[in-house]
Design a protein around this motif. Structure first.
Motif, PDB file in Angstrom:
ATOM      1  N   PHE A  50     -24.414 -35.267  16.748  1.00 52.28           N
ATOM      2  CA  PHE A  50     -23.242 -34.684  16.175  1.00 52.28           C
ATOM      3  C   PHE A  50     -23.230 -33.747  15.232  1.00 52.28           C
ATOM      4  O   PHE A  50     -22.350 -32.788  15.221  1.00 52.28           O
ATOM      5  N   LEU A  51     -24.451 -33.243  14.777  1.00 51.82           N
ATOM      6  CA  LEU A  51     -24.308 -31.944  14.181  1.00 51.82           C
ATOM      7  C   LEU A  51     -24.368 -30.723  15.188  1.00 51.82           C
ATOM      8  O   LEU A  51     -23.957 -30.055  15.028  1.00 51.82           O
ATOM      9  N   ILE A  69     -24.140 -36.850   8.094  1.00 61.35           N
ATOM     10  CA  ILE A  69     -23.999 -38.227   8.946  1.00 61.35           C
ATOM     11  C   ILE A  69     -25.171 -39.078   8.359  1.00 61.35           C
ATOM     12  O   ILE A  69     -26.205 -38.379   8.242  1.00 61.35           O
ATOM     13  N   LEU A  70     -24.798 -40.090   8.124  1.00 57.68           N
ATOM     14  CA  LEU A  70     -25.561 -41.060   7.531  1.00 57.68           C
ATOM     15  C   LEU A  70     -25.713 -42.319   8.634  1.00 57.68           C
ATOM     16  O   LEU A  70     -24.862 -42.720   8.940  1.00 57.68           O
ATOM     17  N   ALA A  71     -27.078 -42.549   9.117  1.00 54.48           N
ATOM     18  CA  ALA A  71     -27.056 -43.518  10.154  1.00 54.48           C
ATOM     19  C   ALA A  71     -28.492 -44.511  10.170  1.00 54.48           C
ATOM     20  O   ALA A  71     -29.309 -43.942   9.583  1.00 54.48           O
ATOM     21  N   THR A  89     -28.365 -36.251   8.060  1.00 56.20           N
ATOM     22  CA  THR A  89     -28.279 -35.107   8.796  1.00 56.20           C
ATOM     23  C   THR A  89     -27.066 -34.257   8.523  1.00 56.20           C
ATOM     24  O   THR A  89     -26.200 -34.686   8.245  1.00 56.20           O
ATOM     25  N   THR A  90     -27.547 -32.959   8.260  1.00 58.91           N
ATOM     26  CA  THR A  90     -26.529 -31.998   7.875  1.00 58.91           C
ATOM     27  C   THR A  90     -26.953 -30.560   8.106  1.00 58.91           C
ATOM     28  O   THR A  90     -27.953 -30.353   8.843  1.00 58.91           O
ATOM     29  N   ARG A  91     -26.074 -29.449   8.059  1.00 61.11           N
ATOM     30  CA  ARG A  91     -26.661 -28.212   7.844  1.00 61.11           C
ATOM     31  C   ARG A  91     -27.007 -27.853   6.713  1.00 61.11           C
ATOM     32  O   ARG A  91     -26.312 -28.171   5.575  1.00 61.11           O
ATOM     33  N   GLY A  92     -28.203 -27.571   6.228  1.00 63.75           N
ATOM     34  CA  GLY A  92     -28.782 -27.434   5.035  1.00 63.75           C
ATOM     35  C   GLY A  92     -28.858 -26.127   4.296  1.00 63.75           C
ATOM     36  O   GLY A  92     -29.190 -25.200   5.025  1.00 63.75           O
ATOM     37  N   PRO A  93     -28.318 -26.052   2.975  1.00 60.36           N
ATOM     38  CA  PRO A  93     -28.485 -24.896   2.394  1.00 60.36           C
ATOM     39  C   PRO A  93     -29.776 -24.015   2.090  1.00 60.36           C
ATOM     40  O   PRO A  93     -29.655 -22.768   1.754  1.00 60.36           O
ATOM     41  N   ALA A  98     -30.701 -27.100  10.220  1.00 58.25           N
ATOM     42  CA  ALA A  98     -30.583 -28.304  10.621  1.00 58.25           C
ATOM     43  C   ALA A  98     -31.369 -29.069   9.467  1.00 58.25           C
ATOM     44  O   ALA A  98     -32.399 -28.736   9.000  1.00 58.25           O
ATOM     45  N   ALA A  99     -30.932 -29.902   8.725  1.00 59.44           N
ATOM     46  CA  ALA A  99     -31.564 -30.739   7.773  1.00 59.44           C
ATOM     47  C   ALA A  99     -31.621 -32.155   7.855  1.00 59.44           C
ATOM     48  O   ALA A  99     -30.452 -32.842   8.257  1.00 59.44           O
TER      49      ALA A  99
END
Length: 621
Positions: A50-51, A69-71, A89-93, A98-99
Motif C-alpha cells: 500500500f505504501l 498502515i498498521l497490520a 509502515t509509512t514514509r518516514g521523516p 520507507a519506514a
C-alpha cells in the motif's frame, strides 16, 4: 458516509482491511483476493504494497496524503509464540523513504479479534482523535482531553473511558513527541511495546491521530489445520527455549547482551569517543542477575509467549526508589547508559521509562543526547545554548530535562527534535564531525557498529530505516569477520526478517528455521507454502521497499556512514579498524549478489520481474 463490502474469510485471516479517511471522518472495509494475500501475506507485506501504490513521489511525510498502515498477519492471535505483533509502515521523516517497524504485545492479536487484518489511515483529522475498534465496528472519538498526555496515561484513560480492564483492550498511541512532530517519535502499545524506527510516531501525530484502541473482541479466526499449527507452535517454543544460541534470550531477553558486546568493543560509550568502559566496577549492574535480583521483576509476557523476556520492575534503590517501570531491553540500557556516559543502572532504567512515556524512539534518542553532551564537553554548546542545562556526561537529571524539552520542542529541545543529522547541521561549528548516523538520515541501533560490521553494513544498505538481515551467530561468539564475510552474511540473511514481519509474530520468539515458519504459515492458511516461497516473499518486500526509495530519489551515495559513524575506534578491541576503505567494493559485490545494478544499486528489471514486481520496473527504469 461509511462503505462496506461483503466479507471474504480465507483461513488465517479476519477477512478485511479497514480504511480510515481522517479528513472525511469516514470508513471503508476492503478485502484482498487470495492471490494478493499469498503474494504479500500480511504485516510488512501489506505495508510495502500500500505504501508503494498509494504514496508516490511528491507526497511528503507529513502530507495528509501519506499513509500510515498498521497490520497483523495470518499467525497473529494463534498459539504461535509472540503472535500479538503488529507492523507499522509509512514514509518516514528521518530518511524520507520507507519506514517499517514492528511492536510486540497484544495489539496484533486484538486487531484480528476485532475483525480486521489491518488499518490504512489517510488524510488528517481537524483536531485530536482516537480510533476505537470493537466487535467489527469502528468509531472515531474526540481526543482533545488526551492532548499532551504520555503513552502510559492515554492507555489508562482510554480504557477507563471505554470501560475495559487492562487485558480487555490494547492501546497503541503517541505521546507529546508524536504530537509535536519530533522526527524520531514512536508509537507505543500496551505501555512499553514500541514501534519506533524512522519517525512513524510523528507521521501519526501529523494526522492528529492520538491513539488506536482495539478491544479484545470475539471474532473467530478459522485455521486450515489448527492441530498441526498447535504442534508447530510447540516445536518453535521448544527450539527457542533449548537451542544454545537462544537459550539465554529465552530466559533473560536481551539483558545479557550488555556485557557481551562490551567485551568485544561493540558497546557505544560516550558517543563513540571511546571503547573502554570507564567504570568496570559498576559494569556488573548491567547484567540479568543484578537487574532481576534487585528490581522486583514481575513477568508481563506478550500474547502466547513463554519467553522470560518482558517484565514489569520497581526501582528499589537510589533517588528513583519506588518508581515502577518496564524492565529495559539491551538497546534501552545502552542508549540511556553507556552512550550518554551514565554508569548507574537504576538511573538508566528511569530514563528509559521517561523516553517510552514521552513517545520517543530509544536509539535515536540516545544518539541525540550523546551528540549534545559531546558538543557541550568540547565547548560547541554552553548553558546559554541549552536552556541552562549542564549537559555533562552522565548528568541524568539534565538528560531527563532535555528529553522533556525535545518531546515538547521547547528551546534547545526544538533543535534536537530534528534528529541527529539535522540537529548537528543546525548546531554547526563542527558538530557534524561528532554525529553518528547514516547519510540517509537515521542512526544505528544500540551498538558501536564499528565493532559489529555485519550490522553496520546492513544498516547502511537497509531500505526500511531498521535492520533487514538476520543477526549472525558468529558475532555472538565474538569472531572477527572479513569484509567478504560481511557481504555474505548480508545476502544470505536477506529476506528472513521481512518474511517474519509478515506473519504477525515476534522475531525473537520465532528464531527458528524458515522451513518451520513456512510450515506454520501453511497450517494456518492451507497453502502449500514452503521455505523457497518464504524466501521469495521476504525478498519481494526488500526489493519493493528499495524500488520505493529509489523512486523517492535515494541513491547509492546515501548508503554510507557519517564521519564519526564510519571512523576507526581509537582504543579497545577494535582500535584502528574500519570497513569504510572497503565500502565501495563491498557495495559492488553486494549489489551483484542481490540482483541490483552495480553502478546505482537499483533492483534490475529481471530481479523485479522474478519477484512479481513488474509494475515497479517502469517507475525506476
Amino acid at each position: 458516509m461509511n462503505e462496506t463490502v461483503a466479507t471474504f474469510k480465507p483461513a488465517g485471516y479476519a477477512g478485511k482491511l479497514l480504511r480510515v479517511d481522517l479528513t472525511r471522518e469516514s470508513f471503508a472495509e476492503e478485502i484482498l483476493d487470495e492471490g494478493t494475500l499469498r503474494k504479500y501475506v500480511g504485516g510488512a507485506g501489506f505495508g510495502a504494497k500500500f505504501l508503494y501504490e498509494e504514496v508516490p513521489p511528491g507526497i511528503g511525510c507529513f502530507d495528509p496524503a501519506n499513509r500510515l498502515i498498521l497490520a497483523s498477519g495470518p499467525l497473529a492471535g494463534t498459539r504461535v509464540p509472540g503472535s500479538g505483533t503488529f507492523s507499522v509502515t509509512t514514509r518516514g521523516p528521518l530518511t524520507k523513504g520507507a519506514a517499517f517497524s514492528q511492536a510486540n504485545g497484544f495489539f496484533g492479536a486484538y486487531l484480528k479479534f476485532s475483525g480486521f487484518d489491518g488499518i490504512i489511515f489517510q488524510g488528517a483529522a481537524k483536531g485530536p482523535v482516537y480510533l476505537y475498534l470493537h466487535d467489527g465496528k469502528a468509531e472515531l472519538r474526540d481526543a482533545g482531553h488526551l492532548a499532551g498526555r504520555d503513552t502510559w496515561q492515554i492507555d489508562d484513560l482510554i480504557k477507563e473511558e471505554l470501560g475495559y480492564a487492562r487485558r480487555g483492550m490494547s492501546v497503541a498511541g503517541i505521546g507529546p513527541a508524536g504530537e509535536n512532530l519530533v522526527k524520531f517519535a514512536a508509537i507505543v502499545a500496551d505501555k512499553g511495546h514500541v514501534a519506533g524506527h524512522n519517525g512513524i510516531g510523528a507521521v501519526m501525530g501529523s494526522k492528529n491521530l492520538k491513539a488506536v484502541a482495539v478491544a479484545r473482541g470475539r471474532h473467530e479466526i478459522a485455521l486450515a489445520d489448527p492441530q498441526r499449527l498447535e504442534e508447530l507452535a510447540g516445536q518453535i517454543r521448544e527450539k527457542v527455549a533449548n537451542h544454545p544460541l537462544t537459550r539465554g534470550l529465552y530466559e533473560y531477553g536481551t539483558l545479557g547482551t550488555y556485557r557481551m558486546v562490551e567485551a568485544i568493543g561493540a558497546l557505544p560509550i560516550k558517543n563513540y569517543t571511546t571503547n573502554v568502559y570507564p567504570d568496570k566496577g559498576r559494569l556488573g549492574q548491567f547484567t540479568p542477575e543484578y537487574i532481576r535480583g534487585r528490581f522486583a521483576p514481575k513477568p508481563n509476557p506478550c500474547w502466547a509467549c513463554g519467553m522470560h523476556h518482558c517484565h514489569d520492575a520497581t526501582i528499589t534503590e537510589g533517588p528513583y526508589q519506588g518508581l515502577e517501570v518496564e524492565e529495559p531491553e539491551f538497546e534501552c540500557l545502552s542508549a540511556m547508559g553507556s552512550q550518554i556516559g551514565n554508569m548507574e543502572v537504576a538511573s538508566a532504567m528511569m530514563l528509559t521509562h521517561v523516553v517510552d512515556r514521552l513517545g520517543l524512539e530509544m536509539n535515536e534518542t540516545g544518539w541525540v543526547v550523546g551528540l549534545a553532551m559531546e558538543c557541550y564537553e568540547k565547548g560547541l554548546l554552553g548553558p546559554e545554548d541549552t536552556d541552562g542545562l549542564e549537559l555533562t556526561w552522565g548528568n541524568v537529571e539534565a538528560a531527563r530535562a532535555l528529553l522533556e524539552n525535545i518531546a515538547r520542542r521547547r528551546g534547545f529541545g526544538d533543535i534536537m527534535a530534528e534528529g541527529v543529522m539535522r540537529a548537528a547541521r543546525k548546531i554547526g561549528r563542527g558538530a557534524q564531525d561528532f554525529a553518528v548516523h547514516t547519510l540517509k538520515g537515521n542512526t544505528p541501533r544500540g551498538y558501536d557498529h564499528r565493532g559489529y560490521w555485519t550490522e553496520m553494513f546492513d544498516k547502511l544498505t537497509s531500505n526500511t530505516g531498521t535492520l533487514e538481515s538476520r543477526p549472525t551467530a558468529r558475532f555472538a561468539l565474538g569472531e572477527q569477520l572479513t569484509t567478504e564475510d560481511v557481504v555474505s552474511v548480508a545476502t544470505s540473511g536477506k529476506g528472513r526478517m521481512s518474511f517474519v514481519d509478515t506473519l504477525g509474530a515476534c522475531f525473537f520468539s520465532t528464531m527458528v528455521g524458515m522451513d518451520l515458519l513456512a510450515e506454520a504459515l501453511a497450517a494456518a492458511t492451507g497453502w502449500d507454502f514452503d521455505q523457497e516461497e518464504a524466501q521469495r516473499l521476504g525478498l519481494r518486500i526488500v526489493n519493493l521497499a528499495r524500488a520505493y526509495n529509489f523512486r523517492q530519489e535515494h541513491t547509492r551515495a546515501l548508503e554510507a556512514p557519517s564521519p564519526r559513524y564510519g571512523s576507526a575506534p581509537v582504543d579497545g578491541p577494535c582500535a584502528g579498524k574500519t570497513l569504510v576503505p572497503s565500502l565501495d567494493s563491498m557495495l559492488d559485490d553486494y549489489y551483484v549478489k542481490m540482483g541490483w545494478d552495480k553502478e546505482t544499486g537499483k533492483p534490475l528489471p529481471e530481479t523485479l520481474s522474478m519477484l512479481g514486481l513488474e509494475h515497479a520496473i517502469r517507475d525506476i527504469w
